[in-house]
Each structure stands twice: as C-alpha cells, then as structure tokens.
Design a protein around this motif. Structure first.
Motif, PDB file in Angstrom:
ATOM      1  N   GLU A  18       0.807  -1.219   0.000  1.00 25.82           N
ATOM      2  CA  GLU A  18       0.000   0.000   0.000  1.00 25.82           C
ATOM      3  C   GLU A  18       0.842   1.272   0.000  1.00 25.82           C
ATOM      4  N   ASN A  20       3.129   4.198  -1.331  1.00 28.20           N
ATOM      5  CA  ASN A  20       3.306   4.902  -2.602  1.00 28.20           C
ATOM      6  C   ASN A  20       4.758   5.323  -2.760  1.00 28.20           C
ATOM      7  N   HIS A  22       7.502   7.333  -5.428  1.00 27.93           N
ATOM      8  CA  HIS A  22       7.521   8.364  -6.458  1.00 27.93           C
ATOM      9  C   HIS A  22       8.892   8.399  -7.122  1.00 27.93           C
ATOM     10  N   SER A  28       4.519   7.724 -10.262  1.00 31.88           N
ATOM     11  CA  SER A  28       4.197   7.149  -8.954  1.00 31.88           C
ATOM     12  C   SER A  28       3.735   5.708  -9.101  1.00 31.88           C
ATOM     13  N   GLY A  30       2.835   1.820  -6.669  1.00 31.38           N
ATOM     14  CA  GLY A  30       2.814   1.043  -5.449  1.00 31.38           C
ATOM     15  C   GLY A  30       4.124   0.265  -5.375  1.00 31.38           C
ATOM     16  N   THR A  84       9.602   7.455  -0.838  1.00 32.24           N
ATOM     17  CA  THR A  84       8.308   7.411  -0.169  1.00 32.24           C
ATOM     18  C   THR A  84       8.415   8.261   1.093  1.00 32.24           C
TER      19      THR A  84
END
Length: 173
Positions: A18, A20, A22, A28, A30, A84
C-alpha cells in the motif's frame, strides 16, 4: 442537522504493497510497480553490476516526515531513484529520530532485497546492498555511529555514513 464528512484515518501499519513510491522520471507506483520498474532497468543491461542503496532522511523539526529513498545504481552507468514519505511523527530526541530513520531504511531494504531475489533469482542477485544513514564523525550524531552501524550490519547490509551516504543525505533529502 448539519452533516460532517469524516475522513477515515490512515492505517498505522500499512502493508508495503500500500506504500506509494515516487520517481521524478517514472511517476508514482505502489511497491509492486516500483519493483517492476527496477526489474526493467536491470534487465536492460543484465550483465552489469548493480547496487541497491536505501537511505532515509528527515528535517530537524517537529513533527517530522521521514523520506526513504531507493536507488538502484547501475555502477558506472546511471541509476533509478524512488522515494516514499512517512506520516508526520514527533520524536523526543535526536537519537530516537536517527534510529527510526535507520529502521525505516532497513525494513524497506529487506523488502526490496527479498522481492528482487524472488523476481531476478539467486544467480543474478548481487551483494553490496547498502543502507545509507545521515550520521557522521562530526556533529551530534557521532555518538550513535557504533550502535546504528551495528544494527545495519546485523541485518546483513553494508552501512554507509557521512560523507559517503548520498542515499540518505542527498537522494532522500
């Protein structure tokens, strides 16, 4: 009667899937998407040597968010970076904050190493996985070096401190 919309509180113990991640160049993702991007990067030149570098940094303010960066370095020929950001948190001491940075890095490094080992296989899996920490011989963090470095070594990662810990002090910053 006035209705108030109540937003659900974010889970404290989010699973890694869950989270994220980048990237300035890739967008972006998971966790699984980030791993897929890393695998694509590695498979473009599988004969090269790669290093996994994980580092976490934070600002000296309160509350603070911890930023953890993942760098897959194709030694001598570029890298991909992902990051993250944690929820804001208060730390009572500098020691608490530095240890949490190290724990965030170690935890993510274990997940990345494990997933890449499954996807790329043992024969491809490389040594040299590094955890970069934003501590050094100068300044208030020097008393923490032995314990933080020992903790990182205990998880079978190579600890890197300032001035060489670019994964924490530059990429995560």
């Amino acid at each position: 009667m006035r209705r108030v919309k109540i937003e659900p509180k974010r889970k404290q113990n989010m699973s890694i899937e869950e989270t994220n991640f980048h990237s300035m160049t890739k967008g972006s993702f998971g966790f699984s998407g980030m791993i897929e991007e890393v695998v694509k990067f590695v498979k473009k030149e599988p004969h090269r040597f790669y290093k996994i570098i994980i580092g976490t940094d934070s600002e000296a303010s309160s509350p603070v968010s911890l930023v953890t960066a993942v760098t897959i370095w194709r030694v001598g020929n570029g890298a991909v970076h992902f990051w993250t950001k944690s929820e804001e948190k208060k730390f009572a001491t500098l020691r608490d904050r530095i240890f949490q940075e190290a724990i965030n890095s170690i935890t993510l490094a274990q997940e990345v190493r494990s997933r890449l080992q499954v996807v790329l296989g043992d024969e491809f899996f490389w040594d040299g996985n590094e955890v970069h920490v934003d501590i050094g011989e100068n300044g208030p963090t020097k008393e923490l070096i032995d314990s933080v470095v020992g903790m990182i070594k205990g998880y079978n990662f190579l600890p890197v401190i300032k001035p060489y810990s670019f994964g924490a002090s530059i990429v995560a910053d």
